[in-house]
Design an enzyme around this catalytic site. Structure first.
Site, PDB file in Angstrom:
ATOM      1  N   VAL A   7      84.974  35.097  -1.075  1.00  0.00           N
ATOM      2  CA  VAL A   7      85.061  36.425  -1.690  1.00  0.00           C
ATOM      3  C   VAL A   7      83.668  37.034  -1.693  1.00  0.00           C
ATOM      4  O   VAL A   7      82.701  36.400  -2.121  1.00  0.00           O
ATOM      5  CB  VAL A   7      85.626  36.350  -3.132  1.00  0.00           C
ATOM      6  CG1 VAL A   7      85.598  37.727  -3.785  1.00  0.00           C
ATOM      7  CG2 VAL A   7      87.052  35.796  -3.121  1.00  0.00           C
TER       8      VAL A   7
ATOM      9  N   ALA B  44      78.621  36.559  -3.626  1.00  0.00           N
ATOM     10  CA  ALA B  44      79.790  36.016  -2.913  1.00  0.00           C
ATOM     11  C   ALA B  44      80.065  34.625  -3.460  1.00  0.00           C
ATOM     12  O   ALA B  44      79.239  34.061  -4.188  1.00  0.00           O
ATOM     13  CB  ALA B  44      79.521  35.940  -1.420  1.00  0.00           C
ATOM     14  N   LYS B  45      81.200  34.091  -3.155  1.00  0.00           N
ATOM     15  CA  LYS B  45      81.499  32.692  -3.477  1.00  0.00           C
ATOM     16  C   LYS B  45      82.561  32.208  -2.517  1.00  0.00           C
ATOM     17  O   LYS B  45      83.396  33.004  -2.067  1.00  0.00           O
ATOM     18  CB  LYS B  45      82.015  32.576  -4.916  1.00  0.00           C
ATOM     19  CG  LYS B  45      81.842  31.205  -5.503  1.00  0.00           C
ATOM     20  CD  LYS B  45      80.414  31.009  -5.959  1.00  0.00           C
ATOM     21  CE  LYS B  45      80.180  29.678  -6.612  1.00  0.00           C
ATOM     22  NZ  LYS B  45      78.812  29.631  -7.186  1.00  0.00           N
ATOM     23  N   GLY B  46      82.539  30.915  -2.227  1.00  0.00           N
ATOM     24  CA  GLY B  46      83.557  30.358  -1.349  1.00  0.00           C
ATOM     25  C   GLY B  46      84.057  29.045  -1.892  1.00  0.00           C
ATOM     26  O   GLY B  46      83.414  28.433  -2.755  1.00  0.00           O
TER      27      GLY B  46
END
Ligand code: NAD
Length: 421
Positions: A65, A110-112
């Site tokens: 995201v 962001a992050k994943g």
């Protein structure tokens, strides 16, 4: 509390949104801008086919995201865990935007994550999952777009695999495509310790407000991975008295102080802190409720909620983990006079040195550890002072102050870029 309310309390995105709403209202942002800043820019879902060691094919769900590009490329960790959800990644991505803005570095958030249980996976399976995930999101990442970093259950090795996969597709080595890499592959000196060091710097600043000495300050650390173990090690070296440490399976406690160097050796050999000689056993949640001056949750989210916030006895809560406290718990802690150093400030040392790593990779010129640590300290102290100043000026708690400072910076960038044109 109904089941729906309880689920809402534990939602990382809802927690972020609740704090965002309070801060945005205080800043009197207009409705359109509020909606824009509250929503992620892009959400990517991938289904990753991977050949397991026994040649079975399995499909893993993965997310990335990207919350905001307003101030620069997106930046954020990738986590591997069985309970990863899109809601969690969405909330953490937004938190990364606010964190980068609090320390005033030119990134968005962001992050994943990948839904998998790393404990059950071999080295080879983890490598194949990582490479295929990278290939699936390749068009959306890169030094100018989105730069992944380690998070829960990912590490320098994971970043080396991501960088290698990205570089293979680009046909040349792109060290700035990830941060938190091994130093021999373009990583930065001091990155491994940076999040823990940043926690200590912010706790040092809080101590000054209480006129406390490190030697008289009892600390409890929940989580003994990258953040918790480095924070405990550095704080022990600087004279803090670490009286309790826990990992996922349970903890150890000693009111006279836990010998952290020996505990680090023990945890390396045994894979856990449990059973460390010369200390009492204690539960991983129970440890949060013990008498201490500083509590450092450095494990996972929502461990301090409306259920246990009344029992927190620490005077300073420094959030090494992301989102360890729920909004209903915030209110309880505030009433109890706990000085909270919110996650988007306390654990921002990691992303700050990731920023240094990205800068060094792009320059091809590397700094000494002394320079890295010095620059990290300058940024952390300035951010701490700005948050404290905001809290006093606007008569809000530290978390809302940090959100206000961050949202104001991002909103200003959005306006300057002319998003209304
Ligand atoms: P890690 O995987 O290296 O370590 C996690 C630790 O927490 C392990 O010791 C694990 O046993 C423990 N743990 C997990 N669940 C627990 C529970 N319920 N109770 C007690 N202990 C538990 O992860 P990390 O990189 O140290 O990250 C920890 C937290 O800090 C996460 O919230 C992460 O998002 C956040 N964070 C990490 C960084 C970084 O640079 N690594 C930067 C900022 C924030």
């Amino acid at each position: 509390m109904s089941a729906a309310e309880a689920a809402n309390e534990l939602s990382v995105y809802q927690s972020m949104a609740a704090r965002f709403d309070v801060a945005a209202a205080k800043l009197q942002l207009d409705d359109g801008l509020t909606q824009y800043l509250r929503s992620p820019n892009r959400e990517i879902i991938v289904h990753i086919p991977v050949a397991m060691d026994n040649r079975d094919l399995r499909v893993f769900d993965g997310y990335r995201v990207q919350h905001s590009f307003a101030r620069g490329p997106c930046k954020g960790g990738v986590r591997y865990a069985p309970n990863v959800t899109l809601d969690e990644i969405r909330g953490l991505a937004a938190e990364m935007t606010w964190k980068c803005a609090v320390v005033n570095i030119p990134f968005g958030g962001a992050k994943g994550g990948i839904v998998c249980d790393p404990v059950q996976l071999s080295h080879g399976e983890l490598e194949r999952i990582t490479r295929r995930y990278t290939a699936e999101i390749l068009d959306y990442i890169g030094p100018e777009r989105d730069v992944p970093a380690p998070d829960m259950n990912t590490n320098e090795q994971t970043m080396a695999w991501i960088m290698d996969t990205y570089s293979m597709h680009m046909r040349h080595t792109v060290t700035a495509s990830v941060t938190g890499k091994p130093v021999d592959l373009g990583g930065s000196q001091g990155r491994r310790e940076a999040t823990g060091r940043g926690c200590m710097i912010s706790i040092d600043e809080a101590l000054k407000r209480f006129s406390w000495k490190r030697q008289e300050t009892r600390v409890i650390v929940q989580g003994f991975g990258n953040v918790g173990s480095e924070a405990a090690r550095l704080m022990h070296e600087e004279g803090y008295k670490i009286i309790g440490v826990a990992d996922v399976g349970g903890g150890v406690f000693n009111t006279h102080g836990v010998q952290i160097p020996a505990l680090l050796e023990y945890a390396k050999e045994n894979g856990t802190v449990q059973g460390f000689p010369g200390s009492d056993s204690i539960g991983a949640q129970e440890i949060l409720e013990q008498e201490c001056e500083v509590l450092l949750p450095a494990a996972t989210e929502s461990v301090i909620s409306s259920k246990n916030a009344h029992n927190i006895k620490a005077r300073i809560l420094a959030e090494g983990a992301n989102s360890p406290t729920t909004p209903p718990a915030d209110a309880i802690l505030f009433d109890r006079g706990v000085f909270v150093i919110p996650d988007i400030l306390a654990n921002a040392g990691g992303v700050t040195v990731s920023y240094f790593e990205w800068v060094q990779d792009r320059q091809g010129y590397f700094w000494t550890e002394l320079v890295v640590n010095d620059r990290l300290k300058n940024i952390m102290v300035a951010a701490f002072d700005e948050v404290a100043h905001y809290a006093e000026k606007h008569k809000v708690n530290n978390r809302i102050a940090a959100y206000m400072l961050a949202i104001n910076r991002v909103a200003f960038s959005v306006k300057l870029r002319g998003i209304y044109a």
